[in-house]
Motif scaffolding. Structure first.
Motif, PDB file in Angstrom:
ATOM      1  N   THR A  31       1.013  -1.135  -0.203  1.00 30.77           N
ATOM      2  CA  THR A  31       0.023  -0.019  -0.086  1.00 30.77           C
ATOM      3  C   THR A  31       0.817   1.376  -0.048  1.00 30.77           C
ATOM      4  OG1 THR A  31      -1.892  -1.172   1.215  1.00 30.77           O
ATOM      5  CG2 THR A  31      -1.900   1.260   1.115  1.00 30.77           C
ATOM      6  N   ARG A  32       1.603   1.292   0.822  1.00 30.83           N
ATOM      7  CA  ARG A  32       2.883   2.406   1.059  1.00 30.83           C
ATOM      8  C   ARG A  32       3.598   2.493  -0.462  1.00 30.83           C
ATOM      9  NH1 ARG A  32       3.511   4.579   5.777  1.00 30.83           N
ATOM     10  NH2 ARG A  32       2.817   3.498   7.638  1.00 30.83           N
ATOM     11  N   GLY A  33       3.830   1.644  -1.217  1.00 27.07           N
ATOM     12  CA  GLY A  33       4.558   1.497  -2.598  1.00 27.07           C
ATOM     13  C   GLY A  33       3.656   2.180  -3.610  1.00 27.07           C
ATOM     14  N   LEU A  34       2.330   2.121  -3.541  1.00 26.46           N
ATOM     15  CA  LEU A  34       1.277   2.446  -4.287  1.00 26.46           C
ATOM     16  C   LEU A  34       1.191   4.120  -4.331  1.00 26.46           C
ATOM     17  CD1 LEU A  34      -1.412  -0.180  -4.293  1.00 26.46           C
ATOM     18  CD2 LEU A  34       0.258   0.340  -6.245  1.00 26.46           C
ATOM     19  N   GLY A  35       1.698   4.674  -3.391  1.00 27.99           N
ATOM     20  CA  GLY A  35       1.652   6.004  -3.243  1.00 27.99           C
ATOM     21  C   GLY A  35       0.295   6.777  -3.156  1.00 27.99           C
ATOM     22  N   PRO A  36       0.072   7.639  -3.759  1.00 29.72           N
ATOM     23  CA  PRO A  36      -1.099   8.744  -3.685  1.00 29.72           C
ATOM     24  C   PRO A  36      -2.031   7.909  -4.594  1.00 29.72           C
ATOM     25  CG  PRO A  36       0.717   9.952  -4.797  1.00 29.72           C
ATOM     26  CD  PRO A  36       1.334   8.619  -4.339  1.00 29.72           C
ATOM     27  N   SER A  37      -1.782   7.060  -5.519  1.00 27.29           N
ATOM     28  CA  SER A  37      -2.847   6.296  -6.293  1.00 27.29           C
ATOM     29  C   SER A  37      -4.026   5.720  -5.447  1.00 27.29           C
ATOM     30  CB  SER A  37      -2.228   5.161  -7.253  1.00 27.29           C
ATOM     31  OG  SER A  37      -1.771   4.306  -6.507  1.00 27.29           O
ATOM     32  N   ILE A  38      -3.666   5.276  -4.396  1.00 28.27           N
ATOM     33  CA  ILE A  38      -4.496   4.836  -3.563  1.00 28.27           C
ATOM     34  C   ILE A  38      -5.752   5.651  -2.877  1.00 28.27           C
ATOM     35  CG2 ILE A  38      -3.195   2.987  -2.617  1.00 28.27           C
ATOM     36  CD1 ILE A  38      -2.962   4.376   0.191  1.00 28.27           C
ATOM     37  N   TYR A  39      -5.561   6.865  -3.164  1.00 29.43           N
ATOM     38  CA  TYR A  39      -6.643   8.005  -3.007  1.00 29.43           C
ATOM     39  C   TYR A  39      -7.601   8.309  -4.122  1.00 29.43           C
ATOM     40  CZ  TYR A  39      -3.655   8.123   1.188  1.00 29.43           C
ATOM     41  OH  TYR A  39      -2.657   8.058   2.148  1.00 29.43           O
ATOM     42  N   ASN A  40      -7.291   7.550  -5.248  1.00 26.06           N
ATOM     43  CA  ASN A  40      -8.091   7.848  -6.390  1.00 26.06           C
ATOM     44  C   ASN A  40      -8.969   6.763  -6.608  1.00 26.06           C
ATOM     45  OD1 ASN A  40      -8.635   7.505  -9.270  1.00 26.06           O
ATOM     46  ND2 ASN A  40      -7.449   9.353  -9.862  1.00 26.06           N
ATOM     47  N   LYS A  41     -10.166   7.121  -6.633  1.00 31.20           N
ATOM     48  CA  LYS A  41     -11.109   5.793  -6.392  1.00 31.20           C
ATOM     49  C   LYS A  41     -10.773   4.781  -7.625  1.00 31.20           C
ATOM     50  CE  LYS A  41     -16.123   5.152  -6.152  1.00 31.20           C
ATOM     51  NZ  LYS A  41     -16.258   4.169  -4.898  1.00 31.20           N
ATOM     52  N   ASP A  42     -10.892   5.565  -8.815  1.00 31.21           N
ATOM     53  CA  ASP A  42     -10.608   4.583 -10.125  1.00 31.21           C
ATOM     54  C   ASP A  42      -9.133   3.667 -10.221  1.00 31.21           C
ATOM     55  OD1 ASP A  42     -11.365   3.594 -12.752  1.00 31.21           O
ATOM     56  OD2 ASP A  42      -9.735   4.830 -13.494  1.00 31.21           O
ATOM     57  N   ALA A  43      -8.217   4.341  -9.439  1.00 37.84           N
ATOM     58  CA  ALA A  43      -6.735   3.784  -9.590  1.00 37.84           C
ATOM     59  C   ALA A  43      -6.743   2.774  -8.462  1.00 37.84           C
ATOM     60  CB  ALA A  43      -5.780   4.913  -9.369  1.00 37.84           C
ATOM     61  N   GLU A  44      -7.604   3.062  -7.300  1.00 43.24           N
ATOM     62  CA  GLU A  44      -7.654   2.219  -6.112  1.00 43.24           C
ATOM     63  C   GLU A  44      -7.797   0.801  -6.508  1.00 43.24           C
ATOM     64  OE1 GLU A  44      -8.970   2.486  -1.534  1.00 43.24           O
ATOM     65  OE2 GLU A  44     -10.392   3.258  -2.968  1.00 43.24           O
ATOM     66  N   THR A  45      -8.685   0.529  -7.567  1.00 47.10           N
ATOM     67  CA  THR A  45      -9.046  -0.941  -7.755  1.00 47.10           C
ATOM     68  C   THR A  45      -8.591  -1.310  -9.328  1.00 47.10           C
ATOM     69  OG1 THR A  45     -11.206  -0.023  -8.730  1.00 47.10           O
ATOM     70  CG2 THR A  45     -11.273  -0.778  -6.451  1.00 47.10           C
ATOM     71  N   VAL A  46      -8.780  -2.785  -9.433  1.00 46.06           N
ATOM     72  CA  VAL A  46      -8.466  -3.273 -10.569  1.00 46.06           C
ATOM     73  C   VAL A  46      -9.682  -3.760 -10.917  1.00 46.06           C
ATOM     74  CG1 VAL A  46      -7.101  -5.186 -11.570  1.00 46.06           C
ATOM     75  CG2 VAL A  46      -6.076  -3.851  -9.723  1.00 46.06           C
ATOM     76  N   SER A  47      -9.858  -3.820 -12.424  1.00 47.29           N
ATOM     77  CA  SER A  47     -10.920  -4.301 -13.046  1.00 47.29           C
ATOM     78  C   SER A  47     -10.595  -5.512 -13.907  1.00 47.29           C
ATOM     79  CB  SER A  47     -11.713  -3.132 -14.104  1.00 47.29           C
ATOM     80  OG  SER A  47     -12.662  -3.738 -14.824  1.00 47.29           O
ATOM     81  N   CYS A  48     -11.171  -6.693 -13.355  1.00 53.31           N
ATOM     82  CA  CYS A  48     -10.646  -7.828 -14.062  1.00 53.31           C
ATOM     83  C   CYS A  48     -11.286  -8.058 -15.377  1.00 53.31           C
ATOM     84  CB  CYS A  48     -11.223  -9.149 -13.363  1.00 53.31           C
ATOM     85  SG  CYS A  48      -9.815  -9.186 -11.671  1.00 53.31           S
TER      86      CYS A  48
END
Length: 113
Positions: A31-48
């Motif tokens: 999570t720390r390695g993902l940086g600020p992307s975790i705060y972006n709703k779209d970037a926070e998830t993966v669409s399979c």
């Protein structure tokens, strides 16, 4: 509690609800390695269901970050396996958990040591 700590707690709780066997410390490091992307709703998830996004996971994360040299077919099969493990009924396939599962699958935890 910081926003980062809230996200880590949220992801750890989601892993428990899905019955995923992941190390909470590894979830935190990814999570720390993902940086600020975790705060972006779209970037926070993966669409399979989005092949372009899955190719990006393969190319940018598995080949880029984890330095995987396996064939695309092998890497794609691992990605599909994680998609299935996170359940098709689960709309929130959090990227931090998705990546944690891939790190664990390929035994690349030392990258986050």
């Amino acid at each position: 509690m910081s926003k980062l700590d809230e996200k880590i707690e949220k992801y750890t709780q989601a892993a428990n609800e899905l019955g995923l066997e992941v190390d909470a410390e590894l979830v935190e490091k990814v999570t720390r390695g993902l940086g600020p992307s975790i705060y972006n709703k779209d970037a926070e998830t993966v669409s399979c269901s989005d092949e372009t996004e899955l190719a990006r996971v393969r190319d940018n994360f598995l080949k880029g970050k984890l330095k995987m040299e396996e064939s695309d077919e092998t890497l794609d099969a691992a990605i599909r396996e994680v998609c299935e493990a996170m359940s098709s009924s689960n709309r929130n396939k959090y990227r931090a958990l998705f990546y944690t599962m891939l790190v664990k699958k390929f035994g690349k935890e030392e990258i986050y040591a």
